[in-house]
Enzyme design. Structure first.
Site, short mmCIF file in Angstrom:
data_model
loop_
_atom_site.label_atom_id
_atom_site.label_comp_id
_atom_site.label_asym_id
_atom_site.label_seq_id
_atom_site.Cartn_x
_atom_site.Cartn_y
_atom_site.Cartn_z
N THR A 128 0.82 -1.22 0.00
CA THR A 128 0.00 0.00 0.00
C THR A 128 0.85 1.27 0.00
O THR A 128 1.99 1.24 0.49
CB THR A 128 -0.91 -0.01 1.26
N ASP A 129 0.27 2.36 -0.49
CA ASP A 129 0.98 3.65 -0.45
C ASP A 129 1.20 4.13 0.99
O ASP A 129 2.00 5.03 1.23
CB ASP A 129 0.23 4.72 -1.26
N GLU A 130 0.45 3.54 1.95
CA GLU A 130 0.56 4.01 3.34
C GLU A 130 1.93 3.73 3.94
O GLU A 130 2.30 4.35 4.94
CB GLU A 130 -0.55 3.39 4.19
N TYR A 153 -1.29 -0.14 11.23
CA TYR A 153 -1.55 -0.85 9.96
C TYR A 153 -0.40 -0.63 8.99
O TYR A 153 0.16 -1.59 8.44
CB TYR A 153 -2.87 -0.35 9.34
N LYS A 157 2.33 -3.39 7.35
CA LYS A 157 2.50 -3.61 5.90
C LYS A 157 3.95 -3.31 5.48
O LYS A 157 4.51 -4.01 4.63
CB LYS A 157 1.53 -2.73 5.11
N TYR A 210 -13.46 13.23 8.99
CA TYR A 210 -12.46 13.43 10.04
C TYR A 210 -11.79 14.81 9.89
O TYR A 210 -11.28 15.14 8.80
CB TYR A 210 -11.37 12.37 9.97
P1 NAD Z 1 -10.13 -6.66 3.09
O1 NAD Z 1 -10.04 -6.34 4.54
O2 NAD Z 1 -11.38 -6.36 2.33
O3 NAD Z 1 -9.83 -8.23 2.87
C1 NAD Z 1 -8.85 -8.91 3.56
C2 NAD Z 1 -9.07 -10.41 3.36
O4 NAD Z 1 -8.03 -11.12 4.05
C3 NAD Z 1 -10.40 -10.90 3.94
O5 NAD Z 1 -11.01 -11.79 3.03
C4 NAD Z 1 -9.99 -11.63 5.21
O6 NAD Z 1 -10.87 -12.68 5.57
C5 NAD Z 1 -8.62 -12.16 4.82
N1 NAD Z 1 -7.75 -12.41 5.98
C6 NAD Z 1 -7.52 -11.59 7.03
N2 NAD Z 1 -6.69 -12.19 7.90
C7 NAD Z 1 -6.38 -13.40 7.38
C8 NAD Z 1 -5.55 -14.46 7.80
N3 NAD Z 1 -4.88 -14.41 8.97
N4 NAD Z 1 -5.45 -15.55 7.03
C9 NAD Z 1 -6.14 -15.64 5.85
N5 NAD Z 1 -6.95 -14.67 5.41
C10 NAD Z 1 -7.07 -13.56 6.17
O7 NAD Z 1 -8.87 -5.95 2.44
P2 NAD Z 1 -8.67 -5.31 1.00
O8 NAD Z 1 -9.07 -3.90 1.04
O9 NAD Z 1 -9.21 -6.22 -0.02
O10 NAD Z 1 -7.08 -5.33 0.93
C11 NAD Z 1 -6.39 -6.46 0.39
C12 NAD Z 1 -4.90 -6.19 0.42
O11 NAD Z 1 -4.61 -5.01 -0.32
C13 NAD Z 1 -4.35 -5.96 1.81
O12 NAD Z 1 -3.08 -6.57 1.88
C14 NAD Z 1 -4.23 -4.46 1.92
O13 NAD Z 1 -3.19 -4.10 2.81
C15 NAD Z 1 -3.89 -4.09 0.50
N6 NAD Z 1 -4.28 -2.76 0.04
C16 NAD Z 1 -5.55 -2.30 0.23
C17 NAD Z 1 -5.91 -1.05 -0.26
C18 NAD Z 1 -7.33 -0.53 -0.12
O14 NAD Z 1 -7.59 0.63 -0.48
N7 NAD Z 1 -8.28 -1.31 0.35
C19 NAD Z 1 -4.97 -0.25 -0.92
C20 NAD Z 1 -3.68 -0.75 -1.11
C21 NAD Z 1 -3.35 -2.01 -0.63
P1 TYD Z 2 -9.97 4.98 4.63
O1 TYD Z 2 -10.99 4.53 3.64
O2 TYD Z 2 -10.03 4.45 6.01
O3 TYD Z 2 -8.56 4.70 3.96
P2 TYD Z 2 -7.07 5.15 4.42
O4 TYD Z 2 -7.09 5.76 5.76
O5 TYD Z 2 -6.41 3.84 4.46
O6 TYD Z 2 -6.57 6.08 3.36
O7 TYD Z 2 -10.00 6.57 4.72
C1 TYD Z 2 -9.78 7.37 3.59
C2 TYD Z 2 -9.77 8.81 4.02
O8 TYD Z 2 -11.04 9.16 4.55
C3 TYD Z 2 -8.77 9.09 5.13
O9 TYD Z 2 -8.20 10.40 4.93
C4 TYD Z 2 -9.61 9.08 6.38
C5 TYD Z 2 -10.94 9.63 5.91
N1 TYD Z 2 -12.13 9.13 6.66
C6 TYD Z 2 -13.05 10.03 7.17
O10 TYD Z 2 -12.92 11.26 7.02
N2 TYD Z 2 -14.12 9.54 7.87
C7 TYD Z 2 -14.31 8.20 8.06
O11 TYD Z 2 -15.30 7.82 8.71
C8 TYD Z 2 -13.35 7.29 7.51
C9 TYD Z 2 -13.51 5.80 7.69
C10 TYD Z 2 -12.27 7.80 6.82
#
Ligand code: NAD
Ligand code: TYD
Length: 344
Positions: A128-130, A153, A157, A210
């Protein structure tokens, strides 16, 4: 590449990736390995299970469970691991980091060890970019920038990224890493900001922004991200990291305005609330490296937001049961006693 283990494939990005893989590569078999935490749902893969009964299998398991991971890799003759499995929500990591360290760090280690033990399987890590932390001024993070994670988090990562790199250097494991910007689209659990705000607005509930809402994010459409991951998996240089995003950021307030506009709901639903602890104000990535590999997003952030809003409007069957269940307890915990800001 034929038998691919997709860990975390029942989650948001994972299920979109599995759908993409099975439709795009007719000779591949995909095994989803997922613990089914609150974020993992078999409904996310129902259409896939029905459409590809011979090329898709599901195994419920924890990536920290070494025996079960090994049994799955052996039993399905896996040659490639793509790791999406993670605890993925910053606000939950602030409440309780424990599961983040276990799954995101130790779980990644178990997968890397398994890949090594079975003859150095191809391994791809979803990051992730985070991990770059808050980005100042006009800078855009490059893949070679130092990692400065600032939430539990992001730190979990970043730790995983370091482990993946170490396995490449030490054991010559054939790895790649992609670092994605914020994803939005179908099947995203409604704790994340866009699905939370759409579903709140559809219920005429306030949207808890927020702080001042001027934090910047790059909202990319999940399918674009999945295409980028696919490209790196096949054509990325082994040992390398690739950023994936549109390269265009907007403030959270701009995102909310587009979302409300698409829904035809009033701005009066916006409610500024106490900020997230340690909130990163800006993420911004340089995406020229993946563009040079031949990838371009097919949605701008605005198109991605509008398309995502429409999916939630049309798919109440998916999110209404989630919001009616345990989610309510989470919502109370995070938002119940949050101070409302009169002047953000
Ligand atoms: P999500 O929370 O929707 O899904 C996570 C999945 O992992 C779920 O199906 C959960 O059951 C499974 N899981 C959790 N713990 C587990 C374990 N111990 N063993 C097996 N399975 C397990 O997450 P997402 O948003 O789909 O993100 C997927 C990946 O992409 C993550 O690695 C996250 O860090 C990364 N990512 C997410 C974003 C985003 O915007 N959502 C952006 C960049 C990277
Ligand atoms: P989020 O979807 O949690 O992703 P990330 O923090 O991983 O980027 O949040 C996206 C942006 O939205 C982040 O700047 C936090 C903000 N946010 C709110 O303002 N209110 C909320 O209730 C949530 C969940 C996020």
């Amino acid at each position: 590449m034929h038998n691919i283990l997709v860990t975390g494939g029942a989650g948001f990005i994972g299920c979109n990736f599995v759908r993409h893989l099975l439709h795009t590569h007719p000779s591949y078999r995909v095994v989803v390995y997922d613990k089914l935490t609150y974020a993992g749902r078999l409904e996310n893969l129902q259409d896939v299970a029905e459409a590809f009964p011979h090329r898709y299998a599901f195994v419920q398991g924890d990536i920290c469970d070494r025996e079960k991971v090994e049994e799955t890799v052996r039993g399905h003759d896996i040659d490639t691991i793509v790791n999406f499995a993670a605890e993925s929500h910053v606000d939950r990591s602030i409440l309780d980091p424990d599961a983040f360290i276990r799954t995101d760090v130790y779980g990644t280690y178990v997968l890397l060890e398994t890949a090594r033990k079975f003859g150095n399987l191809r391994y791809h890590q979803i990051s992730t970019d985070e991990v770059y932390g808050h980005i100042e001024g006009e800078h855009r993070s490059k893949e070679t920038d130092p990692l400065r994670p600032r939430s539990p988090y992001a730190a979990s990562k970043a730790s995983a990224d370091h482990l993946v790199h170490a396995y490449h250097i030490t054991y010559e494991l054939p790895v790649t890493i992609t670092r994605g910007a914020n994803n939005i689209g179908p099947y995203q659990y409604p704790e994340k900001v866009v699905p939370l705000f759409v579903t709140n607005a559809l219920n005429d509930m306030p949207l808890p922004v927020y702080g001042d809402g001027r934090q910047m994010r790059d909202y990319q459409y999940v399918v674009d991200h999945c295409q980028g991951i696919d490209l790196v998996l096949h054509r990325g240089q082994i040992g390398e990291v690739y950023n994936i995003g549109t390269g265009q950021e907007m403030t959270n307030l701009e995102m909310v305005e587009i979302l409300l506009d698409e829904l035809g709901k009033p701005r009066s639903l916006i409610q500024h609330v106490e900020d997230r602890l340690g909130h990163d104000r800006r993420y911004s990535m340089d995406v020229s490296k993946i563009q040079a590999l031949g990838w371009q997003p097919t949605h701008t952030p605005e198109q991605a937001i509008r398309r995502t809003v429409r999916w939630y409007v049309e798919n109440r069957w998916w999110w209404e049961p989630i919001r009616a269940g345990k989610f309510q307890e989470y919502y109370r915990q995070v938002y119940g006693s949050r101070r409302i800001l009169r002047e953000p």
